[in-house]
Scaffold this motif. Structure first.
Motif, PDB file in Angstrom:
ATOM      1  N   PHE A  79      -0.603  -7.037  12.717  1.00 24.67           N
ATOM      2  CA  PHE A  79       0.363  -8.121  12.482  1.00 24.67           C
ATOM      3  C   PHE A  79      -0.024  -8.840  11.188  1.00 24.67           C
ATOM      4  O   PHE A  79      -1.156  -9.307  11.042  1.00 24.67           O
ATOM      5  N   ALA A  80       0.913  -8.885  10.237  1.00 23.86           N
ATOM      6  CA  ALA A  80       0.656  -9.549   8.945  1.00 23.86           C
ATOM      7  C   ALA A  80       1.615 -10.727   8.830  1.00 23.86           C
ATOM      8  O   ALA A  80       2.818 -10.556   8.652  1.00 23.86           O
ATOM      9  N   MET A  95       2.679  -3.378  11.191  1.00 20.85           N
ATOM     10  CA  MET A  95       2.369  -2.121  10.502  1.00 20.85           C
ATOM     11  C   MET A  95       1.511  -1.255  11.435  1.00 20.85           C
ATOM     12  O   MET A  95       0.719  -1.777  12.215  1.00 20.85           O
ATOM     13  N   ILE A  96       1.698   0.048  11.332  1.00 23.19           N
ATOM     14  CA  ILE A  96       0.917   0.973  12.161  1.00 23.19           C
ATOM     15  C   ILE A  96       0.150   1.920  11.233  1.00 23.19           C
ATOM     16  O   ILE A  96       0.697   2.379  10.217  1.00 23.19           O
ATOM     17  N   PHE A  97      -1.096   2.171  11.565  1.00 29.41           N
ATOM     18  CA  PHE A  97      -1.962   3.033  10.756  1.00 29.41           C
ATOM     19  C   PHE A  97      -2.538   4.130  11.651  1.00 29.41           C
ATOM     20  O   PHE A  97      -2.947   3.864  12.780  1.00 29.41           O
ATOM     21  N   ARG A  98      -2.570   5.340  11.091  1.00 28.34           N
ATOM     22  CA  ARG A  98      -2.995   6.499  11.872  1.00 28.34           C
ATOM     23  C   ARG A  98      -3.870   7.381  10.991  1.00 28.34           C
ATOM     24  O   ARG A  98      -3.540   7.602   9.820  1.00 28.34           O
ATOM     25  N   GLY A 116      -1.317  -6.615   5.085  1.00 27.35           N
ATOM     26  CA  GLY A 116      -1.336  -5.760   6.266  1.00 27.35           C
ATOM     27  C   GLY A 116      -1.907  -4.387   5.947  1.00 27.35           C
ATOM     28  O   GLY A 116      -2.695  -3.826   6.731  1.00 27.35           O
ATOM     29  N   ALA A 117      -1.538  -3.847   4.788  1.00 24.76           N
ATOM     30  CA  ALA A 117      -2.003  -2.512   4.401  1.00 24.76           C
ATOM     31  C   ALA A 117      -3.522  -2.460   4.264  1.00 24.76           C
ATOM     32  O   ALA A 117      -4.186  -1.582   4.824  1.00 24.76           O
ATOM     33  N   THR A 171      -4.133 -12.158   9.192  1.00 24.43           N
ATOM     34  CA  THR A 171      -3.765 -10.792   9.569  1.00 24.43           C
ATOM     35  C   THR A 171      -4.680 -10.310  10.695  1.00 24.43           C
ATOM     36  O   THR A 171      -5.882 -10.542  10.657  1.00 24.43           O
ATOM     37  N   LYS A 172      -4.094  -9.653  11.688  1.00 25.23           N
ATOM     38  CA  LYS A 172      -4.908  -9.293  12.866  1.00 25.23           C
ATOM     39  C   LYS A 172      -4.383  -8.017  13.518  1.00 25.23           C
ATOM     40  O   LYS A 172      -3.247  -7.594  13.270  1.00 25.23           O
TER      41      LYS A 172
END
Lengths: 308, 308
Positions: free
Chosen positions: A7-8, A33-36, A102-103, A303-304
């Motif tokens: 969450f940003a 945002m989602i990171f994989r 967020g990135a 951001t968390k």
């Protein structure tokens, strides 16, 4: 940890007397945002929702910020990034900064936190170049660090983070119009009077003292911008009416969020913020322009990760 | 209490980034004043030593400040005031302010403290008119209240008092020359760049944050004046050399005290202040102008009774 969700939050920069210096972090409104991790090396943007943004990493705010970080590490896997914009572009509450922050936050988490949040500000600033043409930390610093941030220098980056007094709330009214960055810049005067410069200096000094001592009266007296608002406010329809409505209903202060068009007010206690929000809406409704309004605590975390 | 003795300390105003706003209170150097109740009504200056000052109450800084206070009370006795100047006039460390502050403090004590120290600042400011032609609180506020003071407004008077970090010391080098107030004013530019105004604003914000958090690095980074020092420094022989000597020897910052000619440095710990003082003396000795040097803790108490 192969996939994480971030969450940003939205932010307010150019906070009155802290033009170009002072920002705060909002709560409850922000991008996801989602990171994989992926087997295919390199960074890919795999999904974007909520805004029409480029998938090419080098042309994307989040992509450029992410690359700035990835240039500093050596990893044997690839990264997929999804960007779900909830913050409207050009709203004046740090939409592009949320993408950048967020990135770098998400990738840092995925890598096991090699960098501190303060270090991440440097990477996030690189993303801002795509959005605004210059590296600045006014929004990325509060977005990452939470609370209030004062950015006092860039070579090297100097960021002071200050906790918010606990009863402080922000109201943001976002008019659905575009204020062009070029117009926001063009109205600024390159020269100001020494008298006004001193007034602004004293007000920021007073505001910072007010934060440290939770002195709401001092915060209120200090929340004034004599250098920029007098010129920029004309770009925002109804600004004076909305600001006056906020002040008349007990807001501590009010001003332009970022470069506009959003108008913010700071308030003591949630009840007052709710009252002020209604008054601001009522005052703005005369313009017949559509808008939305947010009421928010000051977000101390920034951001968390989203864990649920 | 029919006779009291008062110590009114020296002060540094226009502290770098806090031009026209920020002052601090010195220790161990200041004027002494004696106050006595008398049967003859009204205020009389009965003795002056250390400076050639008028005995007519209406023409004397201490007298005018005292009258401003006495106009607000109703008393059935008279007051005798002795002024023993230790601070040289025109030195830039608040000599006239010490007279004004000492006068109102002493009389307030004699009357049983009807006013708070903050209220006394208003009266002391009236005395400043005699010395400088305008009411200003840059020196009287720190002289009365001690510590650091930030004066952010005059209608009404707004004074923020901030404690000093405990290891902070000041060095003051006082060149025995006169800098005319008219010259000090004439060199100021009525217009400054927006960029410099923002830099100054950020520096004062950073400095205030540094005081509240005892962050000496932040204090050091923030102790810069881009608005006034670049112009005024040319009025003080050897200024750049003395300042550089201070910084090269570990001072946190250095600048012009008040409107000059005194040059100050702030240092962490007494040992560093002693080293810096020696370096400043050495650098200044090239000018062949006589001088004196003081090393001082920050005085947290301000104007006070001498009880021994």
């Amino acid at each position: 940890m192969n996939e994480i969700k971030v969450f940003a939050p939205a932010t307010i920069a150019n906070l009155n007397c802290g033009f170009d210096l002072l920002g705060l972090c909002l709560d409850g409104i922000g991008d996801e945002m989602i990171f994989r991790k992926s087997s295919e090396k390199g960074l890919q943007i795999t999904k974007i929702s909520g805004a029409n943004l480029p998938y090419e990493v080098e042309n994307n705010v989040a992509g450029v910020a992410a690359l700035a970080l990835l240039n500093e590490v050596d990893i044997d896997f690839g990264i997929e990034m999804e960007i779900h914009k909830k913050l409207k572009l050009g709203s004046g509450i740090g939409s592009s900064s949320a993408s950048a922050a967020g990135a770098v936050f998400g990738i840092n988490e995925l890598l096991g936190k090699p960098f501190t949040k303060k270090e991440l500000v440097n990477f996030a600033m690189k993303g801002e170049v795509v959005a605004s043409g210059s590296e600045h930390a006014d929004n990325v610093a509060p977005c990452l660090l939470g609370g209030f941030t004062l950015v006092t220098g860039y070579n090297p980056l100097e960021v002071i983070r200050i906790d918010a007094p606990k009863d402080l709330f922000a109201v943001v009214l976002h008019p659905h119009i575009e204020v062009k960055t070029s117009d926001s810049r063009a109205v600024l005067k390159p020269e100001v009077s020494l008298k006004n410069a001193i007034t602004q200096t004293g007000n920021l000094g007073g505001f910072v003292a007010g934060l440290y001592t939770s002195d709401y009266d001092l915060i209120s007296r200090s929340l004034k911008d004599v250098l920029v608002e007098p010129y920029r406010k004309h770009l925002i329809p109804g600004f004076d009416k909305v600001k006056n409505a906020a002040l008349e209903n007990g807001a501590l202060g009010s001003g332009i969020s970022g470069a506009g068009p959003s108008i913010f007010a700071l308030c003591k206690q949630k009840e007052n913020a709710q009252k002020v929000a209604i008054a601001m809406e009522k005052a703005f409704s005369d313009t017949k322009i559509s808008y939305d309004v947010h009421i928010s605590e000051i977000n101390e975390e920034g951001t968390k990760l989203i864990t649920n």
